[in-house]
Write a protein that holds these residues in place. Structure first.
Motif, PDB file in Angstrom:
ATOM      1  N   UNK A 146      -7.310  12.329  12.294  1.00  0.00           N
ATOM      2  CA  UNK A 146      -8.221  11.538  11.392  1.00  0.00           C
ATOM      3  C   UNK A 146      -6.982  11.022   9.808  1.00  0.00           C
ATOM      4  N   UNK A 147      -6.585   9.286  10.172  1.00  0.00           N
ATOM      5  CA  UNK A 147      -5.948   9.121   9.176  1.00  0.00           C
ATOM      6  C   UNK A 147      -7.527   8.384   7.790  1.00  0.00           C
ATOM      7  N   UNK A 148      -7.169   8.911   6.991  1.00  0.00           N
ATOM      8  CA  UNK A 148      -7.527   8.398   5.632  1.00  0.00           C
ATOM      9  C   UNK A 148      -7.441   7.312   4.418  1.00  0.00           C
ATOM     10  N   UNK A 149      -8.255   6.093   4.573  1.00  0.00           N
ATOM     11  CA  UNK A 149      -7.559   5.804   3.206  1.00  0.00           C
ATOM     12  C   UNK A 149      -7.581   6.174   1.546  1.00  0.00           C
ATOM     13  N   UNK A 150      -8.722   7.210   1.656  1.00  0.00           N
ATOM     14  CA  UNK A 150      -9.191   7.224   0.381  1.00  0.00           C
ATOM     15  C   UNK A 150      -8.613   7.132  -0.216  1.00  0.00           C
ATOM     16  N   UNK A 151      -6.756   7.551  -0.248  1.00  0.00           N
ATOM     17  CA  UNK A 151      -6.455   7.340  -1.338  1.00  0.00           C
ATOM     18  C   UNK A 151      -6.115   5.912  -2.560  1.00  0.00           C
ATOM     19  N   UNK A 152      -6.819   4.882  -0.899  1.00  0.00           N
ATOM     20  CA  UNK A 152      -6.504   3.762  -2.177  1.00  0.00           C
ATOM     21  C   UNK A 152      -7.021   3.260  -2.098  1.00  0.00           C
ATOM     22  N   UNK A 153      -8.461   4.141  -2.537  1.00  0.00           N
ATOM     23  CA  UNK A 153      -9.794   3.967  -3.052  1.00  0.00           C
ATOM     24  C   UNK A 153      -9.926   3.957  -4.128  1.00  0.00           C
ATOM     25  N   UNK A 154      -8.538   5.201  -4.517  1.00  0.00           N
ATOM     26  CA  UNK A 154      -9.580   6.008  -6.301  1.00  0.00           C
ATOM     27  C   UNK A 154      -9.016   5.064  -7.103  1.00  0.00           C
ATOM     28  N   UNK A 155      -8.201   4.135  -7.081  1.00  0.00           N
ATOM     29  CA  UNK A 155      -8.041   3.200  -8.509  1.00  0.00           C
ATOM     30  C   UNK A 155      -9.202   2.148  -9.096  1.00  0.00           C
ATOM     31  N   UNK A 156     -10.356   1.942  -7.623  1.00  0.00           N
ATOM     32  CA  UNK A 156     -11.071   1.626  -7.728  1.00  0.00           C
ATOM     33  C   UNK A 156     -12.285   2.734  -7.973  1.00  0.00           C
ATOM     34  N   UNK A 157     -12.314   3.333  -7.578  1.00  0.00           N
ATOM     35  CA  UNK A 157     -13.519   4.179  -8.108  1.00  0.00           C
ATOM     36  C   UNK A 157     -14.683   4.003  -6.839  1.00  0.00           C
ATOM     37  N   UNK A 158     -14.497   3.928  -5.614  1.00  0.00           N
ATOM     38  CA  UNK A 158     -15.547   4.224  -4.452  1.00  0.00           C
ATOM     39  C   UNK A 158     -14.666   3.301  -3.555  1.00  0.00           C
ATOM     40  N   UNK A 159     -15.247   2.772  -2.502  1.00  0.00           N
ATOM     41  CA  UNK A 159     -14.437   1.893  -1.476  1.00  0.00           C
ATOM     42  C   UNK A 159     -14.647   1.030  -0.852  1.00  0.00           C
ATOM     43  N   UNK A 160     -14.212   0.538  -0.657  1.00  0.00           N
ATOM     44  CA  UNK A 160     -13.238  -1.220  -0.943  1.00  0.00           C
ATOM     45  C   UNK A 160     -12.930  -1.949   0.106  1.00  0.00           C
ATOM     46  N   UNK A 161     -14.537  -2.199   0.723  1.00  0.00           N
ATOM     47  CA  UNK A 161     -14.653  -2.984   2.712  1.00  0.00           C
ATOM     48  C   UNK A 161     -13.161  -3.067   2.714  1.00  0.00           C
ATOM     49  N   UNK A 162     -12.667  -4.627   1.876  1.00  0.00           N
ATOM     50  CA  UNK A 162     -11.436  -4.739   2.627  1.00  0.00           C
ATOM     51  C   UNK A 162     -10.123  -4.510   2.711  1.00  0.00           C
ATOM     52  N   UNK A 163     -10.065  -3.202   1.712  1.00  0.00           N
ATOM     53  CA  UNK A 163      -9.201  -2.026   1.868  1.00  0.00           C
ATOM     54  C   UNK A 163      -9.223  -1.410   3.108  1.00  0.00           C
ATOM     55  N   UNK A 164     -10.739  -1.155   2.813  1.00  0.00           N
ATOM     56  CA  UNK A 164     -10.783  -0.061   4.820  1.00  0.00           C
ATOM     57  C   UNK A 164     -10.405  -0.705   6.080  1.00  0.00           C
ATOM     58  N   UNK A 165     -10.675  -1.822   5.826  1.00  0.00           N
ATOM     59  CA  UNK A 165     -10.497  -3.293   7.219  1.00  0.00           C
ATOM     60  C   UNK A 165      -8.775  -3.144   7.668  1.00  0.00           C
ATOM     61  N   UNK A 166      -8.379  -2.856   6.682  1.00  0.00           N
ATOM     62  CA  UNK A 166      -6.736  -3.279   6.276  1.00  0.00           C
ATOM     63  C   UNK A 166      -5.987  -2.110   6.893  1.00  0.00           C
ATOM     64  N   UNK A 167      -6.719  -0.551   6.688  1.00  0.00           N
ATOM     65  CA  UNK A 167      -6.651   0.185   6.380  1.00  0.00           C
ATOM     66  C   UNK A 167      -6.329   0.871   7.608  1.00  0.00           C
ATOM     67  N   UNK A 168      -7.750   0.396   8.205  1.00  0.00           N
ATOM     68  CA  UNK A 168      -8.107   1.042   9.748  1.00  0.00           C
ATOM     69  C   UNK A 168      -7.095   0.638  11.232  1.00  0.00           C
ATOM     70  N   UNK A 169      -6.819  -1.237  10.168  1.00  0.00           N
ATOM     71  CA  UNK A 169      -6.025  -1.976  11.544  1.00  0.00           C
ATOM     72  C   UNK A 169      -4.467  -1.027  11.574  1.00  0.00           C
TER      73      UNK A 169
END
Length: 342
Positions: free
Chosen positions: A26-49
């Protein structure tokens, strides 16, 4: 069976043989969403790529196999964030086409139920399943994990995990809120504040017997915090967290065990990220023991989103001889749990 999961903020790849787990990466992108206080779809998609190929390679290394050795590929095709789902489905299609492997688009929610078999072996059906995560809170009647799931009830507003995140923000706790509230609540008094239990009494219970509502609870916490601040008193964060958490866990466990009793199904399966919550496990196990209900809960690492759960469901689908999905398999962000294979 190779399983790929990318419905939200975790890129997961799992490999199973029947009910035996061979790899769990598992590779989690949760740290990239912390400053937004929730999941940002575009950030999540880029992290998956960025994470997809390294996570696949990590899984192959753990299992001691490569894609040529697998019999079939399963991928989450819904529900979830559309952009995030597209990354996983595109990767699965490419692997299936390049290596001539059958492809199965499977339901993310059903996969959360199937994953327990990797820890405790196959269960006797039917079973009641309680799914609790950031986006979903649902009670299911599982007659067959690969072919027959009935939705008994679900959340009519905030999911439990969403309520945890919002209350954590009210209390000044970091994202994601669930683990933080669970941690802070250990030092609090769960009886300090009488927060409401939504849809559990009177006409609400009659009309919404198997449904959940946490919006009113979240608002009650906000009013309490605002009142304390107006009075010039420090907010007792641990007490508020403990009282809020107990209100959520009380409702979830009460309805889940009641569903087992009313449907004459003596087994309960829990899944989803909030199933890792220690207080919820305590409530469920205590009530289940009194009702004579068997409880099966995956380890915390398999409660959150992961590829192993997708592979586990895919293995059950293949075992029943269900036809593969087409190579033009679409994603469906609102795929109903009753549709197990796309």
């Amino acid at each position: 069976m190779l399983g790929i999961e990318s419905s939200c903020d975790e890129t997961g790849v799992g490999i199973v043989r029947g009910t035996t787990l061979l790899a769990h990466a598992v590779a989690s992108s949760v740290e990239e969403h912390v400053r937004f206080g929730g999941v940002v779809p575009e950030v999540a998609s880029r992290a998956h790529l960025e994470a997809m190929v390294p996570t696949l390679e990590q899984a192959y290394e753990q299992a001691g196999v490569d894609v040529r050795d697998v019999d079939a590929i399963a991928v989450t095709s819904g529900p979830g964030l559309t952009g995030a789902l597209l990354v996983g489905v595109a990767a699965a299609k490419a692997l299936a086409l390049a290596h001539d492997k059958p492809l199965y688009g499977v339901n993310h929610l059903a996969a959360h139920v199937a994953v327990d078999q990797l820890e405790h072996g196959r269960y006797t059906e039917p079973a009641i399943a309680l799914l609790v995560s950031g986006g979903h809170t649902e009670l299911l009647l599982v007659n067959d994990i690969a072919t027959d799931i009935t939705l008994l009830g679900g959340t009519i507003d905030d999911a439990a995990g969403e309520a945890f995140d919002k209350v954590a923000r009210l209390l000044g706790l970091p994202y994601p809120g669930g683990p933080e509230i669970d941690r802070v609540a250990r030092d609090g008094d769960p009886k300090a504040i009488a927060f409401p239990r939504g849809l559990t009494t009177g006409r609400d219970l009659d009309r919404y017997r198997w449904d959940f509502s946490f919006s009113g609870l979240k608002s009650a916490v906000a009013r309490h915090v605002q009142h304390e601040q107006r009075m010039g008193r420090p907010v007792a964060v641990a007490d508020v967290a403990a009282s809020f958490q107990d209100a959520v866990c009380d409702v979830l466990s009460r309805k889940a065990i009641k569903a087992c009793v009313d449907h004459d199904v003596p087994r309960l399966i829990m899944g989803g990220g909030v199933a890792a919550n220690g207080r919820l496990r305590h409530f469920v196990l205590e009530r289940a023991a009194k009702a004579g209900v068997e409880v099966r809960i995956p380890p915390p690492s398999l409660c959150t989103d992961n590829g192993a759960m997708v592979a586990a469901l895919g293995a059950e689908v293949v075992r029943r001889g269900i036809a593969p999905s087409p190579l033009d398999l679409p994603v469906d962000s609102s795929l109903p749990v009753t549709r197990i294979v796309a």
